[in-house]
Design a protein around this motif. Structure first.
Motif, PDB file in Angstrom:
ATOM      1  N   GLU A 199       0.995  -1.450  -0.093  1.00 23.57           N
ATOM      2  CA  GLU A 199      -0.119   0.149   0.035  1.00 23.57           C
ATOM      3  C   GLU A 199       0.944   1.231  -0.054  1.00 23.57           C
ATOM      4  O   GLU A 199       1.828   1.224   0.608  1.00 23.57           O
ATOM      5  N   ARG A 201       1.146   5.591   0.297  1.00 22.59           N
ATOM      6  CA  ARG A 201       0.469   6.708   0.618  1.00 22.59           C
ATOM      7  C   ARG A 201       1.466   7.905   0.479  1.00 22.59           C
ATOM      8  O   ARG A 201       2.581   7.842   0.422  1.00 22.59           O
ATOM      9  N   ALA A 221      -3.951   1.089  -2.963  1.00 19.63           N
ATOM     10  CA  ALA A 221      -3.717  -0.407  -2.323  1.00 19.63           C
ATOM     11  C   ALA A 221      -2.787  -1.166  -3.058  1.00 19.63           C
ATOM     12  O   ALA A 221      -2.473  -0.644  -4.122  1.00 19.63           O
TER      13      ALA A 221
END
Length: 226
Positions: A199, A201, A221
């Protein structure tokens, strides 16, 4: 697959040049420090895109990369400039244009965001972090592409926001779960992190008079494109 889809660039060497996030900034000291140069950041982004079309995609990515930048892809991070030296320019380069820009008060760091389009038909949003170099030019330290079904619509005008230059940022530091890198004056913060099984970010925070505002928040994801 395009660089905007396949890689993100972050410069570890730039971290040492960044100051800790301060609770307060001296307004008088700013009289002797550099200021934001939003128009120069936009001009650099446009010149970067033009160079990709005219000189070759990887040639342009090498030219506009900061020393120490990393390219982050499916298999992890690689050092940008050595990797780019081994690449052959594709027949047709990915194209892109900026839609908005955020800058620290002192202009040491800025973030652009806009739309990209790859010759293979892939489209999406790119995010680029720019660092001002000793000679005054901007070079990217991070580039992160987010694939989408449709490319974002281009605005009539490129929007821009500059961090607050006066007073105290009320919250002290952004409330971020992602480790952050900050501008020299501590008014712009960004971070990129791979979590768990893949994942990803990416966040950007801008200092406002009333406190920190998260202006970009991207979460992908594990296994999603790139």
């Amino acid at each position: 697959m395009s660089m905007r889809l396949a890689f993100a660039a972050c410069a570890l060497a730039a971290v040492a040049a960044c100051a800790p996030l301060p609770n307060q900034r001296d307004p008088y000291a700013r009289l002797l420090t550099p200021r934001a140069e939003v128009s120069k950041v936009i001009a650099t982004e446009l010149a970067f895109a033009r160079a990709a079309r005219e000189d070759g995609q990887w040639t342009a990515f090498a030219e506009y990369a900061a020393d120490g930048a990393l390219l982050f892809g499916r298999n992890g991070a690689v050092e940008a400039k050595p990797w780019l030296k081994t690449q052959v320019n594709p027949p047709k380069a990915v194209s892109w244009s900026p839609h908005r820009v955020w800058s620290s008060c002192d202009g040491s760091l800025a973030v652009t965001q806009g739309a990209f389009s790859d010759p293979d038909g892939s489209v999406g949003t790119f995010n680029t972090v720019w660092q001002r170099q000793r000679n005054g030019d901007y070079r990217y330290v991070f580039d992160f592409g987010v694939p989408q079904d449709e490319a974002p619509l281009a605005p009539d005008l490129i929007s821009s926001s500059v961090a607050a230059c006066d007073g105290e940022v009320g919250a002290g530091e952004p409330d971020s779960a992602v480790p952050l890198r900050v501008s020299r004056d501590g008014t712009l913060a960004w971070g990129f992190q791979t979590i768990g099984q893949g994942e990803r970010r990416y966040v950007v925070w801008l200092a406002r008079e009333e406190g920190w505002e998260q202006v970009v928040n991207v979460a992908l994801a594990a296994g999603s494109a790139q």
